[in-house]
Scaffold this motif. Sequence first.
Motif, PDB file in Angstrom:
ATOM      1  N   GLU A   1       0.845  -1.212   0.000  1.00 15.84           N
ATOM      2  CA  GLU A   1       0.000   0.000   0.000  1.00 15.84           C
ATOM      3  C   GLU A   1       0.875   1.255   0.000  1.00 15.84           C
ATOM      4  N   ASN A   2       1.947   1.195   0.754  1.00 16.05           N
ATOM      5  CA  ASN A   2       2.866   2.344   0.791  1.00 16.05           C
ATOM      6  C   ASN A   2       3.416   2.637  -0.595  1.00 16.05           C
ATOM      7  N   ALA A   3       3.812   1.579  -1.317  1.00 21.74           N
ATOM      8  CA  ALA A   3       4.384   1.760  -2.652  1.00 21.74           C
ATOM      9  C   ALA A   3       3.399   2.554  -3.507  1.00 21.74           C
ATOM     10  N   VAL A   4       2.111   2.203  -3.425  1.00 18.59           N
ATOM     11  CA  VAL A   4       1.110   2.910  -4.241  1.00 18.59           C
ATOM     12  C   VAL A   4       0.966   4.349  -3.738  1.00 18.59           C
ATOM     13  N   LYS A   5       0.946   4.503  -2.403  1.00 20.16           N
ATOM     14  CA  LYS A   5       0.755   5.846  -1.834  1.00 20.16           C
ATOM     15  C   LYS A   5       1.898   6.784  -2.204  1.00 20.16           C
ATOM     16  N   TYR A   6       3.118   6.218  -2.308  1.00 20.30           N
ATOM     17  CA  TYR A   6       4.273   7.089  -2.515  1.00 20.30           C
ATOM     18  C   TYR A   6       4.846   6.986  -3.924  1.00 20.30           C
ATOM     19  N   GLY A   7       3.933   7.157  -4.893  1.00 14.25           N
ATOM     20  CA  GLY A   7       4.324   7.468  -6.269  1.00 14.25           C
ATOM     21  C   GLY A   7       4.770   6.339  -7.165  1.00 14.25           C
TER      22      GLY A   7
ATOM     23  N   GLN B   1       9.954  -4.301  -4.492  1.00 13.56           N
ATOM     24  CA  GLN B   1      10.693  -3.146  -5.022  1.00 13.56           C
ATOM     25  C   GLN B   1       9.745  -2.230  -5.771  1.00 13.56           C
ATOM     26  N   ASP B   2       9.844  -0.914  -5.533  1.00 10.49           N
ATOM     27  CA  ASP B   2       8.974   0.015  -6.269  1.00 10.49           C
ATOM     28  C   ASP B   2       9.800   1.085  -6.966  1.00 10.49           C
ATOM     29  N   ASN B   3       9.147   1.877  -7.793  1.00 11.57           N
ATOM     30  CA  ASN B   3       9.861   2.978  -8.461  1.00 11.57           C
ATOM     31  C   ASN B   3       9.256   4.317  -8.036  1.00 11.57           C
TER      32      ASN B   3
ATOM     33  N   LEU C   1      14.403   6.083  10.289  1.00  9.40           N
ATOM     34  CA  LEU C   1      13.290   6.491  11.168  1.00  9.40           C
ATOM     35  C   LEU C   1      11.938   5.910  10.775  1.00  9.40           C
ATOM     36  N   ILE C   2      11.823   5.390   9.537  1.00  7.35           N
ATOM     37  CA  ILE C   2      10.481   5.020   9.038  1.00  7.35           C
ATOM     38  C   ILE C   2       9.801   3.906   9.826  1.00  7.35           C
ATOM     39  N   PHE C   3      10.581   3.107  10.585  1.00  6.76           N
ATOM     40  CA  PHE C   3       9.946   2.026  11.360  1.00  6.76           C
ATOM     41  C   PHE C   3       9.508   2.497  12.746  1.00  6.76           C
TER      42      PHE C   3
ATOM     43  N   PHE D   1       4.488   6.452  14.506  1.00  6.12           N
ATOM     44  CA  PHE D   1       3.987   7.773  14.095  1.00  6.12           C
ATOM     45  C   PHE D   1       4.960   8.585  13.237  1.00  6.12           C
ATOM     46  N   PHE D   2       6.008   7.934  12.734  1.00  3.27           N
ATOM     47  CA  PHE D   2       6.930   8.710  11.887  1.00  3.27           C
ATOM     48  C   PHE D   2       6.416   8.795  10.454  1.00  3.27           C
ATOM     49  N   ARG D   3       6.390  10.016   9.930  1.00  2.63           N
ATOM     50  CA  ARG D   3       6.046  10.226   8.521  1.00  2.63           C
ATOM     51  C   ARG D   3       7.059  11.198   7.950  1.00  2.63           C
ATOM     52  N   VAL D   4       7.493  10.931   6.709  1.00  2.00           N
ATOM     53  CA  VAL D   4       8.451  11.843   6.088  1.00  2.00           C
ATOM     54  C   VAL D   4       7.685  13.105   5.704  1.00  2.00           C
ATOM     55  N   GLU D   5       8.277  14.242   6.089  1.00  2.00           N
ATOM     56  CA  GLU D   5       7.618  15.495   5.677  1.00  2.00           C
ATOM     57  C   GLU D   5       7.878  15.687   4.202  1.00  2.00           C
TER      58      GLU D   5
ATOM     59  N   GLY E   1      -2.075   9.542   6.248  1.00  2.00           N
ATOM     60  CA  GLY E   1      -1.586   8.367   6.977  1.00  2.00           C
ATOM     61  C   GLY E   1      -1.273   8.731   8.413  1.00  2.00           C
ATOM     62  N   LEU E   2      -1.049   7.713   9.223  1.00  2.00           N
ATOM     63  CA  LEU E   2      -0.759   7.945  10.643  1.00  2.00           C
ATOM     64  C   LEU E   2       0.712   7.691  10.968  1.00  2.00           C
ATOM     65  N   GLY E   3       1.420   7.138  10.015  1.00  2.00           N
ATOM     66  CA  GLY E   3       2.828   6.801  10.301  1.00  2.00           C
ATOM     67  C   GLY E   3       2.937   5.544  11.138  1.00  2.00           C
ATOM     68  N   LEU E   4       1.953   4.656  10.993  1.00  2.00           N
ATOM     69  CA  LEU E   4       1.953   3.441  11.817  1.00  2.00           C
ATOM     70  C   LEU E   4       2.182   2.166  11.000  1.00  2.00           C
ATOM     71  N   GLY E   5       1.933   2.247   9.678  1.00  2.00           N
ATOM     72  CA  GLY E   5       1.984   1.044   8.831  1.00  2.00           C
ATOM     73  C   GLY E   5       3.287   0.273   8.961  1.00  2.00           C
ATOM     74  N   LEU E   6       4.426   0.970   8.736  1.00  2.00           N
ATOM     75  CA  LEU E   6       5.718   0.270   8.771  1.00  2.00           C
ATOM     76  C   LEU E   6       6.087  -0.158  10.187  1.00  2.00           C
ATOM     77  N   TYR E   7       5.683   0.652  11.184  1.00  2.00           N
ATOM     78  CA  TYR E   7       5.948   0.269  12.581  1.00  2.00           C
ATOM     79  C   TYR E   7       5.279  -1.083  12.856  1.00  2.00           C
TER      80      TYR E   7
HETATM   81  P1  ATP Z   1      -0.017   4.660   7.654  1.00  2.00           P
HETATM   82  O1  ATP Z   1       0.687   3.514   6.992  1.00  2.00           O
HETATM   83  O2  ATP Z   1      -0.038   4.543   9.144  1.00  2.00           O
HETATM   84  O3  ATP Z   1      -1.326   4.951   7.076  1.00  2.00           O
HETATM   85  P2  ATP Z   1       2.195   6.119   6.558  1.00  2.00           P
HETATM   86  O4  ATP Z   1       2.116   5.379   5.280  1.00  2.00           O
HETATM   87  O5  ATP Z   1       2.562   7.556   6.478  1.00  2.00           O
HETATM   88  O6  ATP Z   1       0.881   5.983   7.385  1.00  2.00           O
HETATM   89  P3  ATP Z   1       4.248   4.245   7.272  1.00  2.00           P
HETATM   90  O7  ATP Z   1       3.661   3.217   6.420  1.00  2.00           O
HETATM   91  O8  ATP Z   1       4.754   3.818   8.612  1.00  2.00           O
HETATM   92  O9  ATP Z   1       3.259   5.450   7.536  1.00  2.00           O
HETATM   93  O10 ATP Z   1       5.449   4.901   6.519  1.00  2.00           O
HETATM   94  C1  ATP Z   1       6.237   5.888   7.144  1.00  2.00           C
HETATM   95  C2  ATP Z   1       6.768   6.905   6.156  1.00  2.00           C
HETATM   96  O11 ATP Z   1       7.746   6.277   5.320  1.00  2.00           O
HETATM   97  C3  ATP Z   1       5.742   7.398   5.185  1.00  2.00           C
HETATM   98  O12 ATP Z   1       5.086   8.538   5.712  1.00  2.00           O
HETATM   99  C4  ATP Z   1       6.541   7.722   3.946  1.00  2.00           C
HETATM  100  O13 ATP Z   1       7.028   9.045   4.026  1.00  2.00           O
HETATM  101  C5  ATP Z   1       7.711   6.796   4.014  1.00  2.00           C
HETATM  102  N1  ATP Z   1       7.548   5.648   3.086  1.00  2.00           N
HETATM  103  C6  ATP Z   1       7.097   4.427   3.401  1.00  2.00           C
HETATM  104  N2  ATP Z   1       7.108   3.604   2.337  1.00  2.00           N
HETATM  105  C7  ATP Z   1       7.574   4.340   1.302  1.00  2.00           C
HETATM  106  C8  ATP Z   1       7.827   4.055  -0.089  1.00  2.00           C
HETATM  107  N3  ATP Z   1       7.598   2.876  -0.600  1.00  2.00           N
HETATM  108  N4  ATP Z   1       8.336   5.060  -0.832  1.00  2.00           N
HETATM  109  C9  ATP Z   1       8.592   6.287  -0.308  1.00  2.00           C
HETATM  110  N5  ATP Z   1       8.366   6.614   0.975  1.00  2.00           N
HETATM  111  C10 ATP Z   1       7.873   5.653   1.789  1.00  2.00           C
END
Ligand code: ATP
Length: 460
Positions: free
Chosen positions: A365-371, A391-393, A404-406, A409-413, A422-428
């Motif tokens: 899901e993150n891969a799709v969310k982040y471009g 692996q994503d592009n 820090l991503i794990f 509540f961490f999210r990259v600004e 997002g809440l920054g909880l997925g990867l944690y």
């Molecule tokens: P949530 O998953 O709780 O809805 P989230 O996606 O922001 O929120 P995480 O999944 O924990 O939180 O990811 C943390 C941060 O890592 C993200 O906010 C994003 O900035 C960065 N990140 C995670 N996966 C990717 C990725 N595949 N490509 C680029 N940035 C990523």
Amino acid sequence: MSRKIILLIIASIIGLIALSLIQAQLIQNTYALRKQAFIDKTSKVVGKIGSYGTPIDSIGDAISSVFLKDLDKYSLRMLSKQKLLNRLQKINDSLNPNFIKEYEKEIRSKDLGYDLKYHKTLQSLVLVDSLKSDTIYFNNTTTNLKLVGYDFKNDPELRLGTSTWETNRTFEKKIKGELKKGDYDVVFKTINYMNIDGWNRIILKEMRGLLIFSFCIFLFVIGLFYYSIKNLITQKKIADIKTDFVNNITHELKTPLATLGLATKILKKQEQISPIMKSTISTIERQNVRLQKLIDQVLNNSLGYEELVLEKHKFNSTDFISEILNDFEVSHKDKVTLKRMISSENLKLNLDRFYMTTAIVNILENAVKYGTNKIAVQSKINNENWQLKIQDNGIGISKKNQKLIFNKFFRVENKDVHNVKGLGLGLYYSHQIIKAHGGSIQVESEKGKGTSFTIVLPLK
Ligand code: ATP
Ligand code: MG
């Protein structure tokens, strides 16, 4: 208080004690050095007093010339040892006031800045003639016979040293008309002491700056230590309250939401409802489901990997991963293309299917969310481990943020991705699940090029 904080306090106290001991040792060394320098300096000054030609030197000469006459008598057995010593004492006593007067004059001229007193004591007196060596007096204790100078108790630390006077004496004496001759050597040893009122205080006064500075530093470190520990405890309390609050509130929210879900379902089943009502009910239902999912996520994420209760079963790796990817493809058909590189080996994985699916889906899901528009998934065995690489592009993650991503509540600004929520909880959560399975997760990424996550799980 948690064990960690108690350990931290104990370690800090031990560190503080060790530092204080080192500091005390340094101060003691400085004191010893200063004391030696002080005594050396004063000894030098005293050593110069009474040198050749001074009034004090002539007093010494006067004493020795009278005493030698008594020694002559002693050598002729005309005086007993005790009498000889009494006479020596008497000669010294009679000249002592003069000695003290001259000595004071000298000391005053040196301008030492403190009161210094001095005296000479007899250590030994030996007379050697052609027949034998005769020890008239020998004393090596500190209460030696005082010759000239002030009266005070000897302080071994302020001993200036010894001096020896040796002379060869030949004499002729007329006794009762008879001429007597004599020849002997005399060795006269003295120990010199000085006495300085409050010399310890003088040295400590010299060290005042250092002592005050050390004390201030010590107070500062204690203060800093107290402040840090107090802060730490307060923060820990706040964190505990926050976690409790989040747990309670999410729990409380679940019941009304479940009721709301039920109510919308009943409404939907009604036959005579207008299209507007229908679409409104669907919106309410969709938002309700979304809200429930969010609450579940927050609730689950307050758990650490040690608290996750896994229900492990054996699964075929190809089936397990294909099922996840099939579901994922259905919901993201238009956005991404998926490339599968699944090893055909029939691996048996022992895992909690529900949790592990969540962990992998979070990464996808993150891969799709982040471009991303292309995802490559590779599953293989590597050194008795099952390795899954996703692996994503997408937009990639900087080196600094990769660490820090794990975190909770961490999210990259990211200014470019405003609309990504997002809440920054997925990867944690993914990380906690993988850790609970005894595995690990690594990230490799280059900003602007893409990211790859590798999950490694032991096969046993
Ligand atoms: P949530 O998953 O709780 O809805 P989230 O996606 O922001 O929120 P995480 O999944 O924990 O939180 O990811 C943390 C941060 O890592 C993200 O906010 C994003 O900035 C960065 N990140 C995670 N996966 C990717 C990725 N595949 N490509 C680029 N940035 C990523
Ligand atoms: Mg996420």
